[in-house]
Design an enzyme around this catalytic site. Structure first.
Site, PDB file in Angstrom:
ATOM      1  N   HIS A  30      74.920  30.468  15.209  1.00  0.00           N
ATOM      2  CA  HIS A  30      74.788  30.519  13.625  1.00  0.00           C
ATOM      3  C   HIS A  30      75.640  31.880  13.116  1.00  0.00           C
ATOM      4  O   HIS A  30      76.001  31.856  11.929  1.00  0.00           O
ATOM      5  CB  HIS A  30      73.481  30.573  13.258  1.00  0.00           C
ATOM      6  CG  HIS A  30      72.605  31.841  13.581  1.00  0.00           C
ATOM      7  ND1 HIS A  30      72.040  31.674  14.711  1.00  0.00           N
ATOM      8  CD2 HIS A  30      72.359  33.299  13.111  1.00  0.00           C
ATOM      9  CE1 HIS A  30      71.530  33.090  15.026  1.00  0.00           C
ATOM     10  NE2 HIS A  30      71.706  33.692  13.919  1.00  0.00           N
ATOM     11  N   ASP A  33      79.130  30.824  12.003  1.00  0.00           N
ATOM     12  CA  ASP A  33      79.414  29.896  10.718  1.00  0.00           C
ATOM     13  C   ASP A  33      78.862  30.506   9.498  1.00  0.00           C
ATOM     14  O   ASP A  33      79.019  29.983   8.339  1.00  0.00           O
ATOM     15  CB  ASP A  33      78.435  28.711  10.895  1.00  0.00           C
ATOM     16  CG  ASP A  33      79.057  28.077  12.169  1.00  0.00           C
ATOM     17  OD1 ASP A  33      80.275  28.170  12.470  1.00  0.00           O
ATOM     18  OD2 ASP A  33      78.339  27.239  12.907  1.00  0.00           O
ATOM     19  N   HIS A  34      77.997  31.601   9.461  1.00  0.00           N
ATOM     20  CA  HIS A  34      77.624  31.934   8.240  1.00  0.00           C
ATOM     21  C   HIS A  34      78.533  32.718   7.157  1.00  0.00           C
ATOM     22  O   HIS A  34      78.719  32.374   5.819  1.00  0.00           O
ATOM     23  CB  HIS A  34      76.442  33.137   8.468  1.00  0.00           C
ATOM     24  CG  HIS A  34      75.520  33.457   7.467  1.00  0.00           C
ATOM     25  ND1 HIS A  34      74.800  32.500   6.539  1.00  0.00           N
ATOM     26  CD2 HIS A  34      75.145  34.444   6.738  1.00  0.00           C
ATOM     27  CE1 HIS A  34      74.084  33.058   5.742  1.00  0.00           C
ATOM     28  NE2 HIS A  34      74.279  34.170   5.838  1.00  0.00           N
ATOM     29  N   PHE A  35      79.162  33.546   7.576  1.00  0.00           N
ATOM     30  CA  PHE A  35      80.507  34.245   6.991  1.00  0.00           C
ATOM     31  C   PHE A  35      81.495  34.404   7.994  1.00  0.00           C
ATOM     32  O   PHE A  35      81.297  35.120   8.909  1.00  0.00           O
ATOM     33  CB  PHE A  35      79.998  35.707   6.305  1.00  0.00           C
ATOM     34  CG  PHE A  35      78.948  35.590   5.197  1.00  0.00           C
ATOM     35  CD1 PHE A  35      79.288  35.050   3.968  1.00  0.00           C
ATOM     36  CD2 PHE A  35      77.755  36.319   5.409  1.00  0.00           C
ATOM     37  CE1 PHE A  35      78.415  34.851   3.065  1.00  0.00           C
ATOM     38  CE2 PHE A  35      76.850  36.340   4.231  1.00  0.00           C
ATOM     39  CZ  PHE A  35      76.999  35.634   3.004  1.00  0.00           C
ATOM     40  N   VAL A  40      76.924  38.034  10.359  1.00  0.00           N
ATOM     41  CA  VAL A  40      75.404  38.569   9.808  1.00  0.00           C
ATOM     42  C   VAL A  40      74.304  37.387  10.296  1.00  0.00           C
ATOM     43  O   VAL A  40      74.408  36.472  10.336  1.00  0.00           O
ATOM     44  CB  VAL A  40      75.365  39.080   8.412  1.00  0.00           C
ATOM     45  CG1 VAL A  40      76.568  40.003   7.883  1.00  0.00           C
ATOM     46  CG2 VAL A  40      75.588  37.752   7.517  1.00  0.00           C
TER      47      VAL A  40
END
Length: 181
Positions: A30, A33-35, A40
């Site tokens: 994850h 894929d978050h930023f 983060v």
């Protein structure tokens, strides 16, 4: 619980408080894929880790006979972000617990720095509310042992926290091998 958003308990006082840690790792999918290019830990997953810490605190009060579900996030204030290499320390305090639910306040810290403040409400469900079991007692006991709950846990009287008898019995039944006749 399908995903663990805590790595282990470092304190657990029955009906009072719990403290758990989560090590944020670049190996977690994850984060990529978050930023993009700025990994983060999503705040929603931090809340989930805090909820798992507080939910297990609430569930233990009734020997995990009541199923604890997150009912409401009443407050969530974040003071920063968590990055790979950070260790989050979740501290949950039981403010109120009743037959139908619990109110828990919690914080997340990165080292000495306050990272988040959260207030959560949990609902208790019993087996009469379900068409099926939500988990098997032996599986829950295995998870609680992996998280170190019984290594650091204290009962209300200060003695070491012990697993409920029905969980131990379920574990024994699971390990019995069928006899061949």
């Amino acid at each position: 619980m399908r995903w663990f958003w805590i790595d282990k308990f470092i304190e657990f006082k029955s009906g009072e408080s719990a403290k758990a840690v989560k090590c944020v790792s670049l190996a977690e999918d994850h984060l990529h894929d978050h930023f993009r290019y700025l990994p983060v830990m999503p705040h929603s997953l931090v809340i989930e880790g805090i909820a798992q810490t507080g939910g297990l605190l609430a569930g233990e009060v009734y020997d995990f006979r009541e199923r604890v579900v997150l009912a409401k996030v009443a407050k969530a204030t974040f003071h920063g972000t968590a990055h790979p290499g950070d260790q989050l320390t979740y501290s949950a305090t039981m403010n109120d617990i009743r037959e139908n639910g619990a109110y828990v306040s919690a914080t997340s810290h990165i080292g000495d720095q306050l990272h988040a403040e959260v207030e959560l409400f949990f609902a208790h469900l019993n087996d009469k509310d379900q068409q099926r079991e939500l988990f098997f007692p032996a599986d829950l006991l295995s998870m609680l042992r992996l998280l170190g709950l019984y290594e650091v846990g204290q009962a209300k009287d200060g003695s070491p926290l012990q697993p409920p008898d029905y969980m131990i019995q379920a574990e024994i039944e699971l390990t019995k091998t069928p006899s061949i006749s």
